[in-house]
Scaffold this motif. Structure first.
Motif, PDB file in Angstrom:
ATOM      1  N   PHE A 280       3.549  22.008 -18.878  1.00 20.58           N
ATOM      2  CA  PHE A 280       3.262  21.498 -20.213  1.00 20.58           C
ATOM      3  C   PHE A 280       4.519  20.803 -20.725  1.00 20.58           C
ATOM      4  CE2 PHE A 280       3.798  21.946 -24.746  1.00 20.58           C
ATOM      5  CZ  PHE A 280       2.626  21.395 -25.213  1.00 20.58           C
ATOM      6  N   GLN A 282       5.643  18.285 -24.324  1.00 17.35           N
ATOM      7  CA  GLN A 282       5.160  17.551 -25.503  1.00 17.35           C
ATOM      8  C   GLN A 282       4.940  16.088 -25.139  1.00 17.35           C
ATOM      9  OE1 GLN A 282       4.421  18.659 -28.466  1.00 17.35           O
ATOM     10  NE2 GLN A 282       5.359  20.679 -28.607  1.00 17.35           N
ATOM     11  N   TYR A 292      11.375  19.136 -34.113  1.00 18.60           N
ATOM     12  CA  TYR A 292      12.292  20.222 -33.793  1.00 18.60           C
ATOM     13  C   TYR A 292      13.555  20.152 -34.646  1.00 18.60           C
ATOM     14  CZ  TYR A 292       9.380  21.152 -29.705  1.00 18.60           C
ATOM     15  OH  TYR A 292       8.340  21.447 -28.869  1.00 18.60           O
ATOM     16  N   TYR A 311       5.133  32.059 -29.218  1.00 19.30           N
ATOM     17  CA  TYR A 311       4.291  30.985 -28.664  1.00 19.30           C
ATOM     18  C   TYR A 311       5.226  29.863 -28.179  1.00 19.30           C
ATOM     19  CZ  TYR A 311       0.922  33.337 -31.768  1.00 19.30           C
ATOM     20  OH  TYR A 311       0.154  34.260 -32.437  1.00 19.30           O
ATOM     21  N   CYS A 312       6.202  30.218 -27.351  1.00 18.70           N
ATOM     22  CA  CYS A 312       7.315  29.294 -27.081  1.00 18.70           C
ATOM     23  C   CYS A 312       7.023  28.260 -26.008  1.00 18.70           C
ATOM     24  CB  CYS A 312       8.561  30.078 -26.736  1.00 18.70           C
ATOM     25  SG  CYS A 312       8.490  30.856 -25.114  1.00 18.70           S
ATOM     26  N   GLY A 313       5.878  28.334 -25.301  1.00 18.51           N
ATOM     27  CA  GLY A 313       5.589  27.346 -24.260  1.00 18.51           C
ATOM     28  C   GLY A 313       6.701  27.335 -23.228  1.00 18.51           C
ATOM     29  N   ILE A 317      11.412  24.751 -28.196  1.00 20.02           N
ATOM     30  CA  ILE A 317      12.039  25.075 -29.484  1.00 20.02           C
ATOM     31  C   ILE A 317      13.148  26.112 -29.273  1.00 20.02           C
ATOM     32  CG2 ILE A 317      11.648  26.029 -31.793  1.00 20.02           C
ATOM     33  CD1 ILE A 317       8.851  24.890 -31.761  1.00 20.02           C
ATOM     34  N   VAL A 331       8.665  34.119 -26.571  1.00 20.03           N
ATOM     35  CA  VAL A 331       7.496  34.827 -26.043  1.00 20.03           C
ATOM     36  C   VAL A 331       6.362  33.838 -25.807  1.00 20.03           C
ATOM     37  CG1 VAL A 331       5.840  36.709 -26.389  1.00 20.03           C
ATOM     38  CG2 VAL A 331       8.121  36.871 -27.405  1.00 20.03           C
ATOM     39  N   GLU A 332       5.761  33.914 -24.629  1.00 16.03           N
ATOM     40  CA  GLU A 332       4.703  32.965 -24.263  1.00 16.03           C
ATOM     41  C   GLU A 332       3.745  33.647 -23.292  1.00 16.03           C
ATOM     42  OE1 GLU A 332       3.554  29.709 -24.685  1.00 16.03           O
ATOM     43  OE2 GLU A 332       2.211  30.164 -23.015  1.00 16.03           O
ATOM     44  N   ILE A 333       2.471  33.311 -23.414  1.00 20.52           N
ATOM     45  CA  ILE A 333       1.435  33.995 -22.629  1.00 20.52           C
ATOM     46  C   ILE A 333       1.308  33.446 -21.201  1.00 20.52           C
ATOM     47  CG2 ILE A 333      -0.522  32.544 -23.318  1.00 20.52           C
ATOM     48  CD1 ILE A 333      -2.088  35.117 -23.863  1.00 20.52           C
ATOM     49  N   VAL A 334       1.671  32.181 -20.978  1.00 19.45           N
ATOM     50  CA  VAL A 334       1.485  31.566 -19.653  1.00 19.45           C
ATOM     51  C   VAL A 334       2.744  31.765 -18.785  1.00 19.45           C
ATOM     52  CG1 VAL A 334       1.080  29.390 -18.423  1.00 19.45           C
ATOM     53  CG2 VAL A 334      -0.115  29.837 -20.569  1.00 19.45           C
ATOM     54  N   GLU A 361       1.458  38.900 -30.001  1.00 16.20           N
ATOM     55  CA  GLU A 361       1.027  39.995 -30.876  1.00 16.20           C
ATOM     56  C   GLU A 361       1.145  41.355 -30.199  1.00 16.20           C
ATOM     57  OE1 GLU A 361      -0.772  37.482 -29.806  1.00 16.20           O
ATOM     58  OE2 GLU A 361      -2.803  38.055 -29.236  1.00 16.20           O
ATOM     59  N   ASP A 381       4.859  28.912 -33.330  1.00 15.43           N
ATOM     60  CA  ASP A 381       4.224  27.603 -33.070  1.00 15.43           C
ATOM     61  C   ASP A 381       2.918  27.880 -32.322  1.00 15.43           C
ATOM     62  OD1 ASP A 381       3.565  24.994 -32.543  1.00 15.43           O
ATOM     63  OD2 ASP A 381       5.228  24.612 -31.176  1.00 15.43           O
ATOM     64  N   PRO A 382       1.952  28.520 -33.018  1.00  9.63           N
ATOM     65  CA  PRO A 382       0.754  28.974 -32.321  1.00  9.63           C
ATOM     66  C   PRO A 382      -0.223  27.851 -31.988  1.00  9.63           C
ATOM     67  CG  PRO A 382       0.524  29.398 -34.666  1.00  9.63           C
ATOM     68  CD  PRO A 382       1.894  28.800 -34.471  1.00  9.63           C
ATOM     69  N   PRO A 383      -1.185  28.123 -31.086  1.00 10.55           N
ATOM     70  CA  PRO A 383      -2.262  27.147 -30.872  1.00 10.55           C
ATOM     71  C   PRO A 383      -3.133  27.054 -32.130  1.00 10.55           C
ATOM     72  CG  PRO A 383      -2.659  29.166 -29.605  1.00 10.55           C
ATOM     73  CD  PRO A 383      -1.317  29.301 -30.233  1.00 10.55           C
TER      74      PRO A 383
HETATM   75  N1  SAH Z   1       6.396  25.799 -28.868  1.00 15.17           N
HETATM   76  C1  SAH Z   1       5.963  25.156 -27.657  1.00 15.17           C
HETATM   77  C2  SAH Z   1       4.466  25.213 -27.374  1.00 15.17           C
HETATM   78  C3  SAH Z   1       3.540  25.510 -28.495  1.00 15.17           C
HETATM   79  S1  SAH Z   1       1.843  25.371 -28.052  1.00 15.17           S
HETATM   80  C4  SAH Z   1       6.445  23.732 -27.635  1.00 15.17           C
HETATM   81  O1  SAH Z   1       6.829  23.206 -28.657  1.00 15.17           O
HETATM   82  O2  SAH Z   1       6.458  23.141 -26.587  1.00 15.17           O
HETATM   83  C5  SAH Z   1       1.291  27.020 -28.208  1.00 15.17           C
HETATM   84  C6  SAH Z   1       1.644  27.913 -27.044  1.00 15.17           C
HETATM   85  O3  SAH Z   1       1.151  29.216 -27.302  1.00 15.17           O
HETATM   86  C7  SAH Z   1       1.019  27.514 -25.717  1.00 15.17           C
HETATM   87  O4  SAH Z   1       2.055  27.369 -24.782  1.00 15.17           O
HETATM   88  C8  SAH Z   1       0.101  28.700 -25.360  1.00 15.17           C
HETATM   89  O5  SAH Z   1       0.058  28.963 -23.972  1.00 15.17           O
HETATM   90  C9  SAH Z   1       0.746  29.829 -26.102  1.00 15.17           C
HETATM   91  N2  SAH Z   1      -0.083  30.991 -26.467  1.00 15.17           N
HETATM   92  C10 SAH Z   1      -1.404  31.001 -26.779  1.00 15.17           C
HETATM   93  N3  SAH Z   1      -1.779  32.236 -27.167  1.00 15.17           N
HETATM   94  C11 SAH Z   1      -0.669  33.020 -27.122  1.00 15.17           C
HETATM   95  C12 SAH Z   1      -0.409  34.388 -27.435  1.00 15.17           C
HETATM   96  N4  SAH Z   1      -1.369  35.187 -27.869  1.00 15.17           N
HETATM   97  N5  SAH Z   1       0.843  34.849 -27.281  1.00 15.17           N
HETATM   98  C13 SAH Z   1       1.833  34.044 -26.829  1.00 15.17           C
HETATM   99  N6  SAH Z   1       1.643  32.738 -26.522  1.00 15.17           N
HETATM  100  C14 SAH Z   1       0.410  32.225 -26.661  1.00 15.17           C
END
Ligand code: SAH
Length: 458
Positions: A280, A282, A292, A311-313, A317, A331-334, A361, A381-383
């Motif tokens: 991923f 931007q 940023y 949600y740091c991707g 950031i 912290v990021e889920i992927v 969470e 920076d959530p989805p």
């Molecule tokens: N801050 C990053 C990406 C933000 S997009 C940047 O600027 O590049 C939102 C991100 O949240 C995605 O990478 C997605 O995979 C992640 N995400 C979605 N649900 C999540 C959760 N429950 N906990 C942590 N990350 C999550």
């Protein structure tokens, strides 16, 4: 009012999908291809109980903000939604959307909104393009974008949102396919070979990456493809992605490098990133840097702070903030995104950033409970669906001095801000940034500051 009725109406607003909204006899009608201020003749296509959909037949009086789109397929193609609207009007529309969500959903009254940050040149801003490949009725290979809500390819090799190199790449790929008689993939039947072409460019480095997505592990005469693409200035990485699934997910998991490096590099601010076909990144690096910078300004770091970036991707950031903070936790889920984040930290010699894989969470409450780590600043920076309630509760308990909320959906932003502001935070600053000109999307950055008097934590 019924199907096939033709009526006249004035468009008053645009929906979150970019469709004009007007009223006739008190009934709300959605009319595609119209913008605020147009007076039009429209034909009703479908009526629901309280609203309907109508097709634009004729513009009677154009909106004062209507302009001739630069792209000849702007109306057919699903990529752009509001190219017919003057760019300054687009910016006003987006700012207003954020403001009205904060008022309506967030119940905020005095909103400290700063002027939206737009682009000087709102075209050619995307560093990534994914062109579906198909066949026209004469059997020729075509590339383009899907029409809105369908999988019909609108042929177009020259997208005004992308870089000029896209067209060169497509010309070479299609010439190779025709020469070697390699058929485009057909979604309906699952036959054919080449599904998509993914192109990425480093705006600062001028490096180019091409990835063909095909439903088999090799292509006939791959060297010929490579030889053609190699000639393009900046070409750095050529690969084949294998996707055999009958799905509309574009990329498969398997990747084979055909030539060059497996990634390209680019910068946001002074931080360097390695971007591979699957990572991923931007898509508008110019505006991302502005967003940023704003988040960094709102965070107001002096070098002594502990910061969480949730949600740091790929850590974009986090790494930006790490330059000015004592310690940053991301912290990021992927998991793959966190691999990228760690690698990007390393190539920039950033040693004060640490990353966790998991749900924000779950990770944040657990670490807070176990280690009682404090945070001076929490960035989220959530989805689109916004923050989970469990996460908001933990933020409220942790009481960071500041929360910086970066949002791509101002409706869920407003909802979450209301919760935080009912529990000790004050909305101090707010600014929209236009990351996606010609679309209805808008990013917002908000600063919340903890009020001096500690209210009881509910
Ligand atoms: N801050 C990053 C990406 C933000 S997009 C940047 O600027 O590049 C939102 C991100 O949240 C995605 O990478 C997605 O995979 C992640 N995400 C979605 N649900 C999540 C959760 N429950 N906990 C942590 N990350 C999550």
């Amino acid at each position: 009012m019924k199907k096939d009725d033709i009526l006249q109406l004035t468009i008053e607003d645009i929906s979150s999908e970019g469709i004009g909204i007007g009223r006739a006899d008190g009934t709300v009608l959605f009319v595609k291809d119209t913008i605020t201020g147009d007076t039009v003749e429209a034909k009703i296509m479908k009526m629901k109980k309280t609203y309907g959909y109508a097709r634009l037949m004729r513009i009677i009086t154009p909106s004062p903000w209507r302009v001739q789109p630069v792209c000849p397929v702007a109306r057919k193609c699903g990529g752009c939604q509001i190219q017919e609207m003057d760019y300054q009007a687009q910016l006003r529309f987006k700012e207003q959307k954020v403001r009205s969500n904060l008022e309506r959903i967030g119940k905020f009254t005095e909103i400290p909104m700063e002027p939206i940050i737009g682009m000087d040149q709102p075209l050619y801003y995307r560093n990534k393009a994914q062109f579906p490949i198909g066949t026209d009725k004469n059997g020729h290979v075509i590339a383009g974008f899907y029409a809105g809500r369908t999988h019909t390819i609108i042929e177009n090799r020259k997208c005004y949102l992308g870089t000029a190199v896209n067209e060169q790449v497509l010309n070479e790929v299609i010439a190779y396919m025709e020469e070697e008689h390699i058929p485009a993939y057909d979604e309906e039947s699952g036959s054919g070979i080449v599904r998509h072409v993914l192109i990425r460019c480093g705006f600062r480095t001028k490096e180019v990456m091409v990835c063909l997505i095909a439903n088999r592990s090799s292509l006939p005469k791959e060297d010929k493809l490579v030889r053609r693409l190699q000639k393009i200035p900046g070409m750095t990485s050529i690969s084949l992605n294998i996707n055999r699934e009958r799905t509309n997910v574009i990329l498969g998991k398997e990747l084979r490098l055909l030539w060059g490096r497996p990634y390209i590099e680019d910068y946001i601010g002074s931080v360097k990133y390695q971007v591979s076909p699957l990572s991923f990144f931007q898509v508008n690096p110019v505006q991302t840097e502005k967003l940023y910078d704003l988040a960094l300004e709102y965070a107001g770091l002096t070098g002594s702070e502990t910061v969480w970036d949730l949600y740091c991707g790929i850590g974009t950031i986090s790494l930006y903030l790490a330059q000015k903070a004592k310690k940053v936790y991301g912290v990021e889920i992927v998991p793959q995104a966190i691999d990228d984040a760690c690698r990007n930290a390393k190539i920039n010699n950033i040693t004060n950033a640490q990353f966790y894989v998991g749900k924000a969470e779950e990770i944040l409450p657990e670490i807070y409970r176990r280690h009682h780590i404090r945070a001076n600043v929490i960035v989220v920076d959530p989805p689109r669906k916004g923050c989970d309630n469990k996460l908001l509760d933990t933020i409220i308990q942790m009481q960071p001095e500041k929360v910086v909320y970066v949002s791509c959906d101002s409706a869920t932003l407003a909802r979450d801000l209301r919760i935080l502001c009912d529990h000790g935070y004050e909305l101090k600053r707010c600014r929209a940034v236009d990351q996606f000109p010609m679309s209805v999307h808008v990013e917002t950055c908000v600063l919340l500051v903890r009020e001096k008097v500690n209210r009881p934590v509910a």
